[in-house]
Design a protein around this motif. Sequence first.
Motif, PDB file in Angstrom:
ATOM      1  N   ASP A  23      62.119  41.699  45.696  1.00 18.74           N
ATOM      2  CA  ASP A  23      60.828  41.541  45.017  1.00 18.74           C
ATOM      3  C   ASP A  23      59.693  41.442  46.036  1.00 18.74           C
ATOM      4  OD1 ASP A  23      62.232  41.573  42.654  1.00 18.74           O
ATOM      5  OD2 ASP A  23      62.129  39.394  42.331  1.00 18.74           O
ATOM      6  N   SER A  24      59.920  40.700  47.109  1.00 20.46           N
ATOM      7  CA  SER A  24      58.904  40.573  48.143  1.00 20.46           C
ATOM      8  C   SER A  24      58.666  41.898  48.854  1.00 20.46           C
ATOM      9  CB  SER A  24      59.313  39.508  49.159  1.00 20.46           C
ATOM     10  OG  SER A  24      59.350  38.227  48.576  1.00 20.46           O
ATOM     11  N   ALA A  25      59.743  42.611  49.127  1.00 13.50           N
ATOM     12  CA  ALA A  25      59.617  43.896  49.820  1.00 13.50           C
ATOM     13  C   ALA A  25      58.825  44.881  48.986  1.00 13.50           C
ATOM     14  CB  ALA A  25      61.006  44.457  50.132  1.00 13.50           C
ATOM     15  N   LEU A  26      59.111  44.963  47.702  1.00 13.29           N
ATOM     16  CA  LEU A  26      58.397  45.904  46.839  1.00 13.29           C
ATOM     17  C   LEU A  26      56.914  45.549  46.740  1.00 13.29           C
ATOM     18  CD1 LEU A  26      61.019  46.432  43.983  1.00 13.29           C
ATOM     19  CD2 LEU A  26      60.554  47.896  45.959  1.00 13.29           C
ATOM     20  N   ARG A  27      56.626  44.261  46.684  1.00 16.44           N
ATOM     21  CA  ARG A  27      55.222  43.833  46.663  1.00 16.44           C
ATOM     22  C   ARG A  27      54.525  44.220  47.968  1.00 16.44           C
ATOM     23  NH1 ARG A  27      52.594  37.940  45.322  1.00 16.44           N
ATOM     24  NH2 ARG A  27      50.766  38.143  46.657  1.00 16.44           N
ATOM     25  N   LEU A  28      55.184  43.985  49.087  1.00 13.66           N
ATOM     26  CA  LEU A  28      54.607  44.294  50.385  1.00 13.66           C
ATOM     27  C   LEU A  28      54.448  45.800  50.565  1.00 13.66           C
ATOM     28  CD1 LEU A  28      53.594  42.855  52.885  1.00 13.66           C
ATOM     29  CD2 LEU A  28      55.921  42.874  53.799  1.00 13.66           C
ATOM     30  N   ILE A  29      55.438  46.566  50.133  1.00 10.13           N
ATOM     31  CA  ILE A  29      55.376  48.029  50.254  1.00 10.13           C
ATOM     32  C   ILE A  29      54.157  48.579  49.517  1.00 10.13           C
ATOM     33  CG2 ILE A  29      56.503  50.165  49.475  1.00 10.13           C
ATOM     34  CD1 ILE A  29      59.182  48.754  50.121  1.00 10.13           C
ATOM     35  N   GLU A  30      53.908  48.078  48.308  1.00  6.93           N
ATOM     36  CA  GLU A  30      52.772  48.569  47.520  1.00  6.93           C
ATOM     37  C   GLU A  30      51.444  48.186  48.174  1.00  6.93           C
ATOM     38  OE1 GLU A  30      50.251  50.278  44.855  1.00  6.93           O
ATOM     39  OE2 GLU A  30      52.381  50.660  45.263  1.00  6.93           O
ATOM     40  N   SER A  31      51.355  46.962  48.664  1.00  5.51           N
ATOM     41  CA  SER A  31      50.116  46.537  49.326  1.00  5.51           C
ATOM     42  C   SER A  31      49.858  47.348  50.588  1.00  5.51           C
ATOM     43  CB  SER A  31      50.189  45.047  49.668  1.00  5.51           C
ATOM     44  OG  SER A  31      50.298  44.257  48.493  1.00  5.51           O
ATOM     45  N   LEU A  68      53.245  36.865  52.763  1.00  5.51           N
ATOM     46  CA  LEU A  68      53.099  38.303  52.521  1.00  5.51           C
ATOM     47  C   LEU A  68      51.630  38.708  52.564  1.00  5.51           C
ATOM     48  CD1 LEU A  68      55.624  38.800  49.557  1.00  5.51           C
ATOM     49  CD2 LEU A  68      56.048  39.088  52.000  1.00  5.51           C
ATOM     50  N   ASP A  69      50.789  37.915  51.916  1.00  2.00           N
ATOM     51  CA  ASP A  69      49.352  38.222  51.896  1.00  2.00           C
ATOM     52  C   ASP A  69      48.749  38.147  53.301  1.00  2.00           C
ATOM     53  OD1 ASP A  69      49.562  38.542  49.181  1.00  2.00           O
ATOM     54  OD2 ASP A  69      48.768  36.538  48.693  1.00  2.00           O
TER      55      ASP A  69
END
Length: 342
Positions: free
Chosen positions: A203-211, A309-310
Amino acid sequence: LTANAEYREAFALQGLNVEAGHQALVPAITFIATATAVSRCGAEPVPVDVDAGTLCIDPEDAERKITSKTRVIVPVHLGGCPADMSSIMELANRRNLYVLEDCAQSLGAQWMNQTAGSFGDLSTFSFQSGKIVTAGEGGAVVVTRDQQLLERIQLLTDHGVRRGQSWYEHESIGSNYRMTEFQACLIKSQLPTFAELTDRRRDSALRLIESLRQLGVRCRTGHLDSRVTHHVWSSLFMELPEVVTEIFDSRLAAVILKMEGITLQPLYTPWYATKAYGNSERSCPVAETAAKTTVFAHFSLLLAGEDALDDTVRAIAKLINWCKTSSVAAKKAVREKLLTST
């Protein structure tokens, strides 16, 4: 086994009777132990270029590198993503080669619903301190279907004593690399949370990839390939945009980001280009470009929470913006200062 990566793979290769005069195909992007294990057996590691999307071994280049001396292919499932095992196994079967899977970074990953480590003749796993399941050091060798091969590996790691025989009946020269009970308990204690932590990393990776995508940063993950049916996200590889890499390579970019409080690592130098292998030049252009342009996050970042992540995205955005808006002279001055200080 208590043995480190180099010795684990060396045991595996010795079990396949890899020795002087033989060659093993090793991806150019991997920790150097994958290559030095081959050298420790007296054989020659041959660098193979990698796939640009996953940084795993390129099956087409592997076929181009096969010679009459080639005995084994060593695909490395990098960063939690399995290599293209359909192509690797087809190639190995057609050219009569062994396959040793390096699963150090990808425990539990799946290619077409089959678990990494179950395709080849044997595989190695790592429980070193930086892995998603850890006992501090050591790992395992898994033999998939050959009982005699399993017994050869056991002899190498158990003082040459065959299982079930008297302790002092040594059939061959071996050593003591058996896993301790304490290590086994550490590993077992982590298994109940393995799936939950994998989901959190995903979940964290997908969020980071999109950002990062919105910043023009491409991630080399392979997760969109439908054949990758389970990615375990032990690392996240990020290709920095040209506006950054035209002045800062991955090593210097990582230094700058560390000044912002963000710990990202530069990608491995292709092992053949290190002093250990004579800083040699080989034909692996994808690997060489990736090493200069790619940084990666250890999975600990993916478990550190949304604020971490942010902060990572903000730091990378700041670097990109500075590279876009600063003068050529300013960028060169900073580059020279970093080169001098590091």
